[in-house]
Design a protein around this motif. Structure first.
Motif, mmCIF file in Angstrom:
data_model
loop_
_atom_site.group_PDB
_atom_site.id
_atom_site.type_symbol
_atom_site.label_atom_id
_atom_site.label_comp_id
_atom_site.label_asym_id
_atom_site.label_seq_id
_atom_site.Cartn_x
_atom_site.Cartn_y
_atom_site.Cartn_z
ATOM 1 N N LYS A 66 -21.985 17.711 -10.896
ATOM 2 C CA LYS A 66 -22.036 18.569 -10.746
ATOM 3 C C LYS A 66 -20.626 19.045 -10.423
ATOM 4 O O LYS A 66 -20.477 20.495 -11.163
ATOM 5 C CB LYS A 66 -23.377 19.108 -10.139
ATOM 6 C CG LYS A 66 -24.555 19.177 -10.465
ATOM 7 C CD LYS A 66 -25.445 20.228 -9.538
ATOM 8 C CE LYS A 66 -26.853 19.719 -9.849
ATOM 9 N NZ LYS A 66 -27.922 20.901 -9.729
ATOM 10 N N ALA A 67 -20.388 18.738 -9.918
ATOM 11 C CA ALA A 67 -18.422 18.445 -9.418
ATOM 12 C C ALA A 67 -17.584 18.901 -10.426
ATOM 13 O O ALA A 67 -17.797 18.281 -11.374
ATOM 14 C CB ALA A 67 -17.984 18.139 -8.024
ATOM 15 N N ASP A 68 -16.033 20.086 -10.641
ATOM 16 C CA ASP A 68 -15.594 19.694 -11.115
ATOM 17 C C ASP A 68 -14.478 19.693 -10.395
ATOM 18 O O ASP A 68 -13.111 19.610 -11.232
ATOM 19 C CB ASP A 68 -15.755 20.934 -12.179
ATOM 20 C CG ASP A 68 -15.680 22.427 -11.222
ATOM 21 O OD1 ASP A 68 -15.710 22.857 -10.278
ATOM 22 O OD2 ASP A 68 -15.387 24.227 -11.787
ATOM 23 N N LYS A 69 -14.160 19.211 -8.846
ATOM 24 C CA LYS A 69 -13.113 19.177 -8.291
ATOM 25 C C LYS A 69 -13.721 18.256 -7.062
ATOM 26 O O LYS A 69 -14.612 18.483 -6.834
ATOM 27 C CB LYS A 69 -12.602 21.039 -7.811
ATOM 28 C CG LYS A 69 -12.073 21.708 -8.253
ATOM 29 C CD LYS A 69 -11.990 22.837 -7.183
ATOM 30 C CE LYS A 69 -12.008 24.284 -8.574
ATOM 31 N NZ LYS A 69 -13.118 24.367 -9.317
ATOM 32 N N PHE A 70 -12.339 17.335 -7.144
ATOM 33 C CA PHE A 70 -12.120 16.038 -6.057
ATOM 34 C C PHE A 70 -11.472 15.992 -5.212
ATOM 35 O O PHE A 70 -9.930 16.046 -5.731
ATOM 36 C CB PHE A 70 -12.528 14.988 -7.163
ATOM 37 C CG PHE A 70 -13.874 14.790 -7.550
ATOM 38 C CD1 PHE A 70 -14.880 14.189 -7.480
ATOM 39 C CD2 PHE A 70 -13.631 15.750 -9.618
ATOM 40 C CE1 PHE A 70 -16.251 14.606 -8.095
ATOM 41 C CE2 PHE A 70 -15.122 15.010 -10.075
ATOM 42 C CZ PHE A 70 -16.474 14.994 -9.590
ATOM 43 N N LEU A 71 -11.449 15.868 -4.053
ATOM 44 C CA LEU A 71 -10.401 15.456 -3.278
ATOM 45 C C LEU A 71 -10.561 14.316 -3.013
ATOM 46 O O LEU A 71 -11.533 13.690 -2.448
ATOM 47 C CB LEU A 71 -11.705 16.375 -1.572
ATOM 48 C CG LEU A 71 -11.284 17.818 -2.055
ATOM 49 C CD1 LEU A 71 -12.359 18.211 -0.618
ATOM 50 C CD2 LEU A 71 -10.399 18.712 -2.227
ATOM 51 N N ILE A 72 -9.500 14.101 -3.343
ATOM 52 C CA ILE A 72 -8.728 12.401 -3.269
ATOM 53 C C ILE A 72 -7.806 11.727 -1.632
ATOM 54 O O ILE A 72 -6.997 12.575 -1.554
ATOM 55 C CB ILE A 72 -7.839 11.912 -4.967
ATOM 56 C CG1 ILE A 72 -8.662 12.800 -5.860
ATOM 57 C CG2 ILE A 72 -7.781 10.513 -4.338
ATOM 58 C CD1 ILE A 72 -10.528 12.058 -5.836
ATOM 59 N N PHE A 73 -8.833 11.077 -1.098
ATOM 60 C CA PHE A 73 -8.401 10.704 -0.119
ATOM 61 C C PHE A 73 -8.101 8.597 0.044
ATOM 62 O O PHE A 73 -8.190 7.957 -0.491
ATOM 63 C CB PHE A 73 -8.641 11.192 1.179
ATOM 64 C CG PHE A 73 -9.128 12.081 1.683
ATOM 65 C CD1 PHE A 73 -8.180 13.262 2.587
ATOM 66 C CD2 PHE A 73 -10.394 13.046 0.721
ATOM 67 C CE1 PHE A 73 -8.890 14.394 2.855
ATOM 68 C CE2 PHE A 73 -10.258 13.958 0.807
ATOM 69 C CZ PHE A 73 -10.014 15.225 2.317
ATOM 70 N N ASP A 74 -7.188 9.334 1.222
ATOM 71 C CA ASP A 74 -6.948 7.271 0.824
ATOM 72 C C ASP A 74 -6.916 7.540 2.946
ATOM 73 O O ASP A 74 -6.687 7.669 3.874
ATOM 74 C CB ASP A 74 -5.058 7.194 0.824
ATOM 75 C CG ASP A 74 -4.611 6.548 -0.200
ATOM 76 O OD1 ASP A 74 -6.067 6.200 -0.877
ATOM 77 O OD2 ASP A 74 -3.895 6.219 -0.392
ATOM 78 N N ILE A 75 -7.894 5.757 3.059
ATOM 79 C CA ILE A 75 -8.471 6.266 4.575
ATOM 80 C C ILE A 75 -8.540 4.738 4.476
ATOM 81 O O ILE A 75 -8.274 3.785 3.992
ATOM 82 C CB ILE A 75 -9.966 5.755 4.006
ATOM 83 C CG1 ILE A 75 -10.981 7.091 3.670
ATOM 84 C CG2 ILE A 75 -10.980 5.329 5.418
ATOM 85 C CD1 ILE A 75 -10.638 8.250 4.598
ATOM 86 N N LYS A 76 -7.502 4.654 5.888
ATOM 87 C CA LYS A 76 -6.005 3.248 6.681
ATOM 88 C C LYS A 76 -7.276 2.926 7.037
ATOM 89 O O LYS A 76 -8.838 3.038 7.826
ATOM 90 C CB LYS A 76 -5.073 3.870 7.263
ATOM 91 C CG LYS A 76 -4.187 4.328 6.903
ATOM 92 C CD LYS A 76 -3.540 5.634 7.192
ATOM 93 C CE LYS A 76 -2.203 5.961 6.777
ATOM 94 N NZ LYS A 76 -1.095 6.372 7.229
ATOM 95 N N ASP A 77 -7.058 1.394 7.671
ATOM 96 C CA ASP A 77 -7.931 0.512 8.056
ATOM 97 C C ASP A 77 -8.159 0.773 9.705
ATOM 98 O O ASP A 77 -9.599 0.662 9.798
ATOM 99 C CB ASP A 77 -7.523 -0.902 8.634
ATOM 100 C CG ASP A 77 -6.969 -1.587 7.360
ATOM 101 O OD1 ASP A 77 -7.968 -1.205 5.843
ATOM 102 O OD2 ASP A 77 -6.305 -2.691 6.987
#
Length: 83
Positions: free
Chosen positions: A21-32
């Motif tokens: 249902k979302a129209d917004k997405f937060l994009i993250f990089d997750i490190k080791d």
């Protein structure tokens, strides 16, 4: 090697929305090591849903159609119903 993840958001600030249902997405990089880095906010048009019912005699079929911006076709799926 970091992995890139998306989290659904209703306001672009908090992770608080169902992915479908979302129209917004937060994009993250997750490190080791567990550290994370915000990459960007992506906005899309929310999917359009249309539900309908088909009846013939005692038979009934419910279905829904889905269209998302950027997709070329409508997709449909039958829904389970109780008689």
């Amino acid at each position: 090697m970091p992995i890139r993840v998306a989290a659904a958001s209703s306001d672009g600030k908090y992770v608080n929305q169902h992915f479908g249902k979302a129209d917004k997405f937060l994009i993250f990089d997750i490190k080791d090591n567990g550290e994370h880095e915000f990459i960007e906010l992506r906005e899309t048009a929310p999917p359009v849903w249309w539900r309908s019912e088909f009846k013939r005699g005692n038979n009934r079929i419910n279905f829904r159609l889905r269209y998302s911006a950027g997709e070329s076709d409508w997709t449909w799926s039958p829904e389970k119903t109780d008689k």
